[in-house]
Write an enzyme that holds these catalytic residues in place. Structure first.
Site, short mmCIF file in Angstrom:
data_model
loop_
_atom_site.label_atom_id
_atom_site.label_comp_id
_atom_site.label_asym_id
_atom_site.label_seq_id
_atom_site.Cartn_x
_atom_site.Cartn_y
_atom_site.Cartn_z
N SER A 408 0.76 -1.29 -0.13
CA SER A 408 -0.02 -0.05 0.06
C SER A 408 0.91 1.18 0.01
CB SER A 408 -0.95 -0.13 1.28
OG SER A 408 -1.84 -0.99 1.27
N HIS A 429 -2.16 -3.03 -6.36
CA HIS A 429 -2.67 -2.46 -4.97
C HIS A 429 -4.12 -2.58 -5.06
CE1 HIS A 429 -3.51 1.12 -1.76
NE2 HIS A 429 -3.43 0.04 -1.51
N GLU A 441 -5.22 0.02 -8.30
CA GLU A 441 -4.00 0.87 -8.53
C GLU A 441 -2.73 -0.30 -9.01
OE1 GLU A 441 -3.62 4.87 -6.11
OE2 GLU A 441 -2.97 2.89 -5.09
#
Length: 690
Positions: A408, A429, A441
Site C-alpha cells: 500500500s 494495489h 491501482e
C-alpha cells in the site's frame, strides 16, 4: 439506407437493423435514417409487420452520451418512439446482448419485445445522474408494475431475459437465431390480426397500485441515495406514471430530465463515466499481452484471500500459498465461507460457488508457484519481508512471469531491485475487501516493461476491476492523498471538534462515513503499526491503541460498539482523553464549524492531488477522481476531488490554503503551483504520463 442502418425484407416482414458499433448507440446518424425507415414502412401496405434488430454483439445499449449538454439534433428519441406508436401493424424489438437506457426505451415503443436467452434489459441513467428521458419512467410501469419499475430505475441494475419475461417486459425468449425467431413471431402476430395496443395505452401494470406501500419503498430508497438527486427524481417520475395521465407524466419526466442533466451532479457522474474509460489509456496499452492462465497469491489472510477470490471470480486458476498448513486451511476455509454467504444471499448459485472453489490449489511450497504466469505477494507490510519473498520468487518463477506486490505504501523500485528481473515487477494495489472493492491501482515501477503493464490492465478488466495506472511514491496516489486528508484530524480534535462532529461533516458532504468511523472499521492498529514503522506518532490514536482500543473488532475505538454492533456510539472517555491531551499542550477548546473541517481536510486532499499531477505520478486529474470515488468513497455526485475542486472554486481553495498555511506553517497547506494554474486557466492539463 445508410452505413448505420440496413433494411431487409423477409417476405411481408420488414427487418430494420441498426449497425453502429461498438454498442449501437442512438446517435444522430442512427436516429435520422431510423425515423425515415419507420415512416416509410408504416405507410407501405406490403409490409405486415416490422422487426427492429441490431448488428454486432448487442442491441442498442443507450443514447450517445457525447450529445448530452449539446443542442439536440432532430429527430430525437422521443419523436422516434412517438412515430413507432402511430404504426398500426405489429412492431417487434429483437433484443440480444443488452437493451439499456435509450435502447430499452426504443424497445418499449414497440408493441412487442422478444429476447435472446442471454439478454439483459435495464435503465441505468441514474448512474449518470439523470433519469430515463425517452418515456422509460412512464412506459415501464405499465408493463411490470410501479414497484418493479421503481426498483429497476432507481438501482439502474439490468435484469435478465427470464426475469424480464416473467415480469411482462418481454413477450418471448428464444435460443438460437434471434432475428429468425423474431420474424416468425412478428408474422404470426400479424396473421392473428390486431388491434395492436402500444405500451402507452396499456394500464395493466398500474391497476391496483398500493401508493402507500409504494411510498414506503421510496422512503427506503431515499435513505440509500445519500444526497443524490437522480434517484429521488426517478422515484417521483415513476409515481407520476401512476397518478397522472400518460401525457402529463411524460411531460413531467421531461422536465425532471432537463433539470437533472443541467445540474452539477449529472455533470460529475458523466465526468466519471468518461474518466473510467480514459484511465485505461496509457503509453503501450496496445502492446501484445502476455498469456495469464494461472495466478499465484502469497498470503491467505484477509487481503490475500480476497485477492485470490478476485482472480477465481474472473475465471483464473489460483495457487494460494501460505507459510503453514494451519494458516492455509484457515484461509481456504474463510474463502469457502465467503462463497457460502453469497449463495445464501442469492448473489451466487451453488454451482458457480463450486466452480470457483475448484479453481483453487493450496500450497505451503514456493515450488508450486513455478507454473504461475502472474504471482501477487500479499504479505506483511514490511520492506525486509517483501524483499525476502521476491528473492525467493526470483529463484523459482518461470521466465516471463509477472511478479506483483500488493504493498500500500512501500517503494516498488526497491522491491524490484531485489530480483534479477525488475522489468517484470509491478504493483497491484487492491483495496479491502479485495473481492468486493472495484479499484485497482496498477503501479508502474521504474523498469516495468510495457507488455507487463498492458497485461496487468487487461487482467484487471477480466476480473471486473477499475484499473488506474500510477507511478511510484510513498502511498502512490490514493494513500498519499489520504494522508494529506487526515493530516489535520488530530489537530481538529485537540482544538475542540469531536470525532462525531468531524464524521458528521463528512457524511453531510456525501461520504458514506467519516474518517474516525472508517478508522474503527478498518482497525486502528493498522495505522498505529504503520506510524511506528515510519517513526511517526498520533497523540490520540496512539493512546487509544495503547489501551487496546482498535475499533470495531475490540468493541472500542474512537467510538463504542455495544454487544458486537456496528453502530458507533459516542464515548465520553474518548472525549475526556482528547480534552486532557489538549490541556497538556495548552490548547484551549473552541467552536469549530463544518466549513472549517472541510477546509482543513478536503482542501489539502485536492492540493496533494495537484502535487501528484505535477510529479507525474498520475497521468490525468480524472484518474485521481476515479481512484477516490472507487477506492475511498468520495461522493459520486461530486465527481471526485479534482472535479469537485472546479465546482468549489480553485481560487477559494487557494485562498483558504494560504490562510491555513500562514496560521500553521504546515506544508500540506502550501498551495501547489498546478492548483494556481487551475485557477488561472480552468484546466488541470499537464504533460504528465503515469
Amino acid at each position: 439506407m445508410s452505413n448505420f442502418l440496413k433494411l431487409n425484407r423477409e417476405g411481408d416482414v420488414a427487418v430494420v437493423t441498426i449497425d453502429n458499433p461498438p454498442v449501437n448507440a442512438l446517435s444522430f446518424h442512427v436516429r435520422e435514417p431510423l425515423m425515415q425507415a419507420l415512416v416509410e414502412l408504416r405507410d407501405d401496405p406490403s409490409v405486415a409487420a416490422i422487426v427492429i434488430a441490431c448488428a454486432g454483439r448487442t442491441f442498442v445499449a443507450g443514447a450517445d452520451i457525447t450529445e448530452f449538454g449539446k443542442p439536440m439534433q432532430q429527430p430525437e428519441l422521443r419523436a422516434i418512439i412517438a412515430t413507432l406508436e402511430t404504426i398500426a401493424k405489429p412492431t417487434v424489438a429483437a433484443i440480444h446482448g443488452t437493451a439499456l437506457g435509450g435502447g430499452l426505451e426504443l424497445a418499449l415503443g414497440c408493441h412487442f419485445r422478444v429476447a435472446d436467452a442471454g439478454a439483459k434489459l435495464g435503465l441505468p441513467e441514474v448512474k449518470l445522474g439523470i433519469l430515463p428521458g425517452g418515456g422509460g419512467t412512464v412506459r415501464l410501469p405499465r408493463l411490470v408494475g410501479a414497484v418493479k419499475a421503481l426498483r429497476m430505475i432507481v438501482s439502474g441494475a439490468p435484469i435478465g431475459a427470464a426475469e424480464a419475461h416473467e415480469a411482462g417486459l418481454v413477450d418471448a425468449v428464444f435460443e438460437g437465431d434471434l432475428t429468425t425467431h423474431a420474424v416468425n413471431f412478428a408474422r404470426e402476430i400479424a396473421r392473428k390480426g390486431g388491434p395492436f395496443t402500444p405500451v402507452r395505452d396499456r394500464d395493466d401494470g398500474l391497476k391496483d397500485t398500493d401508493l402507500a406501500a409504494f411510498d414506503v419503498e421510496v422512503a427506503e430508497l431515499a435513505k440509500k441515495a445519500r444526497g443524490l438527486d437522480a434517484p429521488i427524481a426517478c422515484a417521483r417520475a415513476v409515481r407520476n406514471a401512476v397518478t397522472l395521465s400518460f401525457d402529463e407524466a411524460l411531460a413531467a419526466e421531461r422536465a425532471l430530465f432537463v433539470d437533472l442533466v443541467g445540474g452539477d451532479q449529472s455533470r460529475a457522474q458523466r465526468h466519471l463515466f468518461f474518466a473510467e474509460r480514459e484511465a485505461a489509456k496509457f503509453p503501450g496499452k496496445d502492446t501484445a499481452k502476455r498469456r495469464i492462465a494461472r495466478v499465484g497469491v502469497i498470503g491467505a489472510g484477509t487481503m490475500g484471500g480476497g485477492i485470490a477470490m478476485s482472480f477465481a471470480n474472473g475465471g483464473y486458476a489460483v495457487t494460494l500459498l501460505e507459510a503453514s498448513h494451519e494458516a492455509l486451511r484457515h484461509g481456504l476455509g474463510t474463502i469457502e465461507k465467503n462463497y457460502a454467504v453469497s449463495v445464501t444471499r442469492g448473489s451466487l448459485t451453488e454451482e458457480a460457488s463450486h466452480e470457483r472453489l475448484a479453481r483453487f490449489k493450496g500450497s505451503t511450497d514456493y515450488a508450486d508457484l513455478a507454473d504461475c504466469d502472474l504471482i501477487v505477494e500479499a504479505v506483511f507490510e514490511d520492506m525486509a519481508v517483501k524483499k525476502e519473498v521476491f528473492g525467493r520468487l526470483d529463484a523459482i518463477a518461470k521466465p516471463g512471469a509477472i511478479l506483483a506486490t500488493n504493498t500500500s505504501y512501500l517503494d516498488i523500485n526497491e522491491i524490484a531491485a531485489s530480483t534479477s528481473r525488475p522489468q517484470d515487477v509491478l504493483g497491484l494495489h487492491f483495496f479491502s475487501p479485495a473481492n468486493v472493492m472495484k479499484l485497482l491501482e496498477i503501479v508502474r515501477a521504474e523498469k516495468t516493461v510495457p507488455d507487463a503493464l498492458a497485461t496487468a490492465v487487461d487482467m484487471a478488466r477480466r476480473i471486473g476491476k477499475v484499473a488506474v495506472v500510477v507511478g511510484v511514491c510513498h502511498g502512490f496516489v490514493g494513500n498519499r492523498m489520504l494522508a494529506a486528508r487526515g493530516s489535520e484530524s488530530e489537530a481538529l480534535l485537540l482544538e475542540g471538534a469531536t470525532p462525531r462532529q468531524i464524521d458528521k461533516a463528512f457524511t453531510d458532504f456525501g461520504w458514506p462515513m467519516g474518517p474516525f468511523q472508517m478508522g474503527d472499521l478498518a482497525g486502528l492498529d493498522i495505522g498505529w503499526r504503520n506510524r511506528k514503522a515510519r517513526g511517526q506518532t498520533a497523540v490520540i490514536a496512539d493512546t487509544l491503541c495503547e489501551q487496546g482500543r482498535f475499533g470495531q473488532k475490540t468493541g472500542r475505538g474512537f467510538y463504542l460498539y455495544e454487544a458486537g454492533a456496528r453502530t458507533p456510539v459516542a464515548d465520553p472517555e474518548v472525549e475526556a482523553l482528547i480534552r486532557d491531551k489538549a490541556a497538556e499542550r495548552g490548547i484551549a477548546a473552541r467552536t469549530i464549524s463544518a466549513e472549517e473541517i472541510i477546509e482543513r481536510t478536503l482542501y489539502p486532499l485536492v492540493n496533494e492531488g495537484a502535487k501528484i499531477l505535477e510529479e507525474k505520478i498520475a497521468a490525468r486529474a480524472s484518474d485521481i477522481d476515479v481512484i477516490w470515488v472507487n477506492g475511498y468513497g468520495f461522493p459520486v455526485g461530486k465527481g471526485g476531488p479534482m472535479f469537485w475542486a472546479g465546482l468549489e472554486g480553485p481560487g477559494k481553495i487557494i485562498g483558504r490554503l494560504e490562510y491555513w498555511y500562514q496560521r500553521t506553517g504546515k506544508d500540506v497547506f502550501r498551495p501547489a503551483p498546478l492548483l494556481k494554474r487551475l485557477a488561472e486557466t480552468g484546466s488541470w492539463e499537464t504533460d504528465a504520463i503515469a
